[in-house]
Design a protein around this motif. Structure first.
Motif, mmCIF file in Angstrom:
data_model
loop_
_atom_site.group_PDB
_atom_site.id
_atom_site.type_symbol
_atom_site.label_atom_id
_atom_site.label_comp_id
_atom_site.label_asym_id
_atom_site.label_seq_id
_atom_site.Cartn_x
_atom_site.Cartn_y
_atom_site.Cartn_z
ATOM 1 N N LEU A 610 38.599 11.968 52.011
ATOM 2 C CA LEU A 610 38.716 13.498 51.977
ATOM 3 C C LEU A 610 37.668 13.883 52.379
ATOM 4 O O LEU A 610 37.368 14.913 53.208
ATOM 5 N N TYR A 611 36.391 13.225 51.936
ATOM 6 C CA TYR A 611 34.989 13.934 52.259
ATOM 7 C C TYR A 611 34.754 13.509 53.882
ATOM 8 O O TYR A 611 34.489 14.478 54.493
ATOM 9 N N GLY A 627 25.583 13.568 48.087
ATOM 10 C CA GLY A 627 25.978 14.678 47.241
ATOM 11 C C GLY A 627 27.388 15.174 47.775
ATOM 12 O O GLY A 627 28.164 15.551 46.729
ATOM 13 N N GLY A 628 27.712 15.079 48.899
ATOM 14 C CA GLY A 628 29.022 15.528 49.259
ATOM 15 C C GLY A 628 30.234 14.582 48.878
ATOM 16 O O GLY A 628 31.133 15.337 48.553
ATOM 17 N N ILE A 629 29.840 13.729 48.877
ATOM 18 C CA ILE A 629 31.132 12.630 48.351
ATOM 19 C C ILE A 629 31.483 12.948 46.944
ATOM 20 O O ILE A 629 32.540 13.014 46.480
ATOM 21 N N GLU A 630 30.316 13.022 46.178
ATOM 22 C CA GLU A 630 30.386 13.557 44.540
ATOM 23 C C GLU A 630 31.167 14.693 44.112
ATOM 24 O O GLU A 630 31.957 14.835 43.364
ATOM 25 N N ARG A 634 34.908 15.086 42.305
ATOM 26 C CA ARG A 634 35.167 16.432 41.296
ATOM 27 C C ARG A 634 36.351 16.853 41.366
ATOM 28 O O ARG A 634 37.194 17.284 40.725
ATOM 29 N N PHE A 635 36.707 17.033 42.839
ATOM 30 C CA PHE A 635 38.207 17.877 43.290
ATOM 31 C C PHE A 635 39.073 17.040 42.962
ATOM 32 O O PHE A 635 40.174 17.395 42.471
ATOM 33 N N VAL A 636 39.005 15.594 43.202
ATOM 34 C CA VAL A 636 40.250 14.729 42.913
ATOM 35 C C VAL A 636 40.398 14.615 41.400
ATOM 36 O O VAL A 636 41.533 14.380 40.907
ATOM 37 N N TYR A 717 45.807 13.119 53.201
ATOM 38 C CA TYR A 717 44.503 12.663 53.180
ATOM 39 C C TYR A 717 44.049 11.635 52.007
ATOM 40 O O TYR A 717 43.192 10.997 52.011
ATOM 41 N N ALA A 718 44.740 12.059 50.839
ATOM 42 C CA ALA A 718 44.300 11.016 49.818
ATOM 43 C C ALA A 718 45.902 10.485 48.990
ATOM 44 O O ALA A 718 46.310 10.889 48.155
#
Length: 811
Positions: A610-611, A627-630, A634-636, A717-718
RNA sequence: GCCGGGGUGGCGGAACCGGUCAGACGCGCUCGACUUAAAAUCGGGUGGCCCUCGGGCCGUGAGGGUUCGACUCCCUCCCCCGGCACCA
């Protein structure tokens, strides 16, 4: 861990291997071969990303390109298409050979070890790949057919051998194609490239130059890539004109794009390497040529000043018999045009610069209509609206007319003709290295170059002890292998010891995927006609003038040979950007490199997938940040929680409320973003919005429908977490479920906001029913107290109504 | 120099055909809840300036223009990235 806890928490380590196993057991992403005679249809699709070179590990660029391809292939499969999406290895090439030199071992062992490791990494990311079609360039069952194709090209005179000056990389000790030289340096190792004269194999790419340009308009490719190819091919229209040098008894052709300026020629220039120059008996000229040739191409290009020397010869200008002094100068290149130019200093900047330096005359022959002829000695750029002056019988014609008339006049007298010139050179593909496909020919004293008969293919790459390049191919040391007999006369012969450029392997691999196991031919027509050409190709734009031109050349040549039914290999191409990690400054020495394996281990494959697509537009360069991957994790987790909440609360009915409407708007947005716009980041943002809204009201009518929609839309995506949540929602096999369908009647909000402007400035917003007729909008707007205050009793001069959106009163 | 692509908050980016106060979504920051505490999680805020707290003004590289309305179209210019470059 008890089942209860498993249900409550998102655990990628548990769900990802589980679903990967299911897909493998189900052969979920294997493309069945078409039944004989089945025609290609609208629902057949071939999705491909550039095959990887099997270096030791995956990098984030791989993660981007294959995740991108994954989204496209899932999306197409779920839209009812039959998808071919294979994977293979571009496994010949220098890195493995260099590793063998520095670390020992055989390039084959290194390559095959790398393939095992990189493949296992790929599987952990869960890409929907048809692994049953795996191929590798270095295997005899593949390169046998690379050789076979070469022989067909040879028979058709599309491959030939000639001596020519070539780009030589002193470090890699091999020849490079023009396409592999950047700024005078080796594209791979950065060494300054030298010029050497060698016998080399070439493909006749220039034969297809016109078509390569012409058929670009059929391609749905990014403008930047097409522009790069157009410029690389560099076709220019002009004329070839013969200048007689009486002292040598030669007619010397020159190429010019400006035949209209022929009367302005005041001198004539030969490139230092021009064959005629060798015949001149002048120490001064010989001395100059020696110095000019010694300069490397890069230095010569960078030289601030043009230099040259007068030869004592004179060339006859065919239009007026004027005798022009012949110079040798370093600003004229041997390998463009004929290596000689007519110099028109008034209308060519380079000639002008040279004329100033050596005090040669400048004669203006094209000038603005009715304007003054520029002062003698000035340089004037070309303009189509100008007319010829001082040009004999052609004086007074417009520049375009003059071009045509002068060329016609020359042609009548056999002194010249209209022609075109290319920047593109034939593709030199001989490499003096070991780890590549052997070229299947032998050299015989009696029969010359003799192709190895098809029945004797493959010419197997022999083992050698020493890969170290020494200016001649390592294969030359395999004396037993080199010595063979001539297929024609049976006498002693020696094998070709150069190997092929690896771009030959990658020029046809996409065809082999259609029929990967065929051991009687490179492919059968039926499966190739069914799948090819590739509908959606994805990869780096760094291949714009290499692989992407070579593969187009191959398609055209193979079509002319009757071997395939298409002339363009890749209908749509998407060029992805580069991925940097935390501002490119990660380095192994700092120990802060995090690769895909560790990221998947740490965060799970789905958040990584996703990221990489959420960072920004996929065609732009991007920067991976921790930071972005974290945030993506959170979204997942939020999606996970929301789905479980919805299931627990059991909201009633699909509903037609705002949540259901939002879900339909999201379907429309995601479908368009993936299917048409290649806007993969905004599709994710749209699903995030939907999930946020469900989270605010998980018990609302429509919440369940919205949750199912969110899971379904995020699946490309996931895929792991989507599949897991799909079962939580009571369904199964999401990967083969139809893509959600938009209900057009659900796209609008129940109420909408009417914007009311006065003189273009927003003054009020009114919430009104979506069904309000357009003619009521004005009266509703006028009813607003705020608006009336701004109108101040005045009658609007003009009223603009945008249905469903705004009313603007102009005073 | 030529060709292609860009310049929008602290950051990555969104705004698709000129039309819902530009800034979606996310990161970061910040306040609050929970906690003995921290982390995690959850909720609020987050372009700038002014403010009588109702709002006002400014704002998408710079300057002009078209339009009722411009990040979006046109002109001039500046800067960044990529490709090619003595190509006659």
């Amino acid at each position: 861990m008890d089942p209860e806890t498993m249900m409550e928490r998102y655990e990628p380590r548990l769900i990802e291997p589980k679903w990967q196993r299911v897909w493998e057991d189900e052969r979920a992403f294997s493309a069945a071969s078409p039944s004989p005679g089945s025609p290609r249809s609208e629902t057949t699709t071939y999705v491909l990303e550039m095959w990887p070179y099997p270096s030791g590990t995956l990098h984030m660029g791989h993660v981007l390109v294959y995740t991108l391809g994954d989204v496209i292939s899932h999306f197409r499969r779920r839209n009812g298409m039959r998808v071919l999406r294979p994977m293979g290895w571009d496994s010949f090439g220098l890195p493995a050979e260099n590793a063998a030199i520095s670390e020992g071992g055989h390039p084959r062992e290194i390559t095959e070890r790398n393939i095992v490791s990189i493949k296992s990494s790929m599987k952990k990311i869960g890409w929907a790949i048809d692994w049953e079609r795996e191929i590798a360039a270095h295997l005899p069952e593949y390169y046998r057919w690379t050789q076979w194709l070469f022989l067909r090209f040879l028979e058709a005179d599309l491959a030939y051998r000639k001596e020519s000056p070539v780009n030589w990389c002193p470090r890699d000790q091999t020849v490079l194609a023009n396409e592999q030289v950047k700024d005078g340096r080796c594209e791979r190792c950065g060494s300054e490239v030298e010029s050497r004269k060698l016998e080399q194999w070439f493909f006749r790419t220039t034969k297809y130059a016109d078509e390569l340009l012409e058929s670009m308009k059929e391609l749905e490719w990014p403008a930047r890539v097409l522009a790069m190819q157009r410029h690389w091919i560099g076709r220019s229209e002009g004329a070839e004109v013969k200048f007689r040098i009486e002292q040598l008894g030669e007619d010397v052709p020159v190429f010019t794009t400006r035949p209209d300026t022929l009367f302005g020629a005041t001198f004539f220039v030969l490139a230092p390497e021009h064959p005629l120059v060798e015949r001149l008996d002048s120490d001064e000229v010989r001395d100059y040529v020696r110095r000019a040739v010694a300069k490397r191409a890069a230095e010569r290009a960078a030289a601030a000043e043009k230099t040259g020397v007068f030869t004592g010869l004179y060339a006859t200008n065919p239009v007026n018999d004027e005798q022009l002094p012949v110079w040798v100068a370093d600003y004229v290149l041997l390998d463009y045009g004929s290596g000689a130019v007519m110099a028109v200093p008034a209308h060519d900047e380079r000639d002008h610069e040279f004329a100033r330096r050596y005090d040669l005359p400048v004669r203006t022959v094209v000038a603005p209509v009715g304007g003054d002829v520029p002062v003698s000695g000035a340089f004037s750029a070309h303009s189509e609206s100008e007319v010829l002056v001082d040009s004999g019988a052609f004086t007074g014609l417009s520049a375009p007319e003059g071009k045509e008339a002068i060329v016609a006049w020359l042609a009548e007298r056999g002194l010249g003709e209209a022609t075109t010139n290319l920047r593109l050179r034939d593709w030199g593909f001989s490499r003096q290295r070991y780890w590549g496909c052997p070229i299947p020919v032998v050299y015989c004293d009696t029969d010359g170059i003799v192709p190895v008969p098809d029945a004797e293919l493959p010419v197997v790459l022999p083992d050698v002890d020493d890969y170290l390049p020494r200016g001649q191919a390592p294969l030359a040391s395999a004396e037993e292998w080199v010595q063979t007999s001539c297929p024609a006369c049976g006498g002693p012969a020696r094998r070709e010891v150069d190997t092929m450029d690896t771009f030959v392997d990658s020029s046809w691999y996409f065809i082999r995927f259609c029929d990967p196991g065929n051991d009687g031919a490179p492919w059968d027509r039926a499966p190739v006609d069914f799948w090819c050409p590739v509908d959606q190709y994805t990869g780096g734009v760094d291949h714009a003038t290499m692989h992407l031109i070579y593969a187009r050349f191959f398609a055209k040549a193979l079509n002319d040979l009757g071997l395939v039914g298409f002339r363009e290999p890749f209908r749509r191409f998407f060029g992805n950007g580069w991925v940097q990690m935390d501002g490119t400054k990660m380095s192994k020495s700092k120990g802060n490199v995090i690769g895909p394996d560790e990221l998947v281990e740490l965060y799970g494959a789905d958040p990584v997938r996703l990221y990489i697509l959420f960072i920004g537009p996929a065609e732009q360069d991007m920067d991976w940040t921790e930071g972005g991957i974290e945030g993506m994790t959170r979204f997942v987790r939020r999606l996970w929680r929301v789905v479980h909440e919805v299931v627990a609360l059991e909201p009633v009915g699909s509903g037609d409320g705002e949540l259901a409407r939002k879900a339909h708007r999201t379907i429309a947005k995601v479908t368009d973003d993936i299917g048409r716009r290649y806007s993969f980041n905004t599709a994710i943002a749209a699903v995030m919005e939907l999930v946020n809204e469900i989270g605010r009201a998980p018990d609302a009518p429509g919440a369940r429908f919205a949750a199912e929609t969110a899971v379904s839309l995020i699946q490309p995506y996931a895929p792991h977490v989507a599949e897991e949540l799909w079962t939580v929602l009571g369904h199964e096999r999401l990967w083969e479920q139809a893509w959600p369908v938009v209900d057009e009647t659900m796209l609008e909000h129940e109420t909408l906001e009417l914007v009311v402007q006065v003189n273009g400035k927003l003054r009020d917003r009114l919430r009104i029913p979506a069904a309000t007729p357009d003619d009521e909008l004005v009266s509703l707007a006028l009813a607003s107290a705020k608006v009336r205050a701004y109108l101040n009793g005045a009658e609007p001069r003009k009223t603009i109504v945008v249905p469903g959106k705004l009313v603007n009163f102009v005073l």
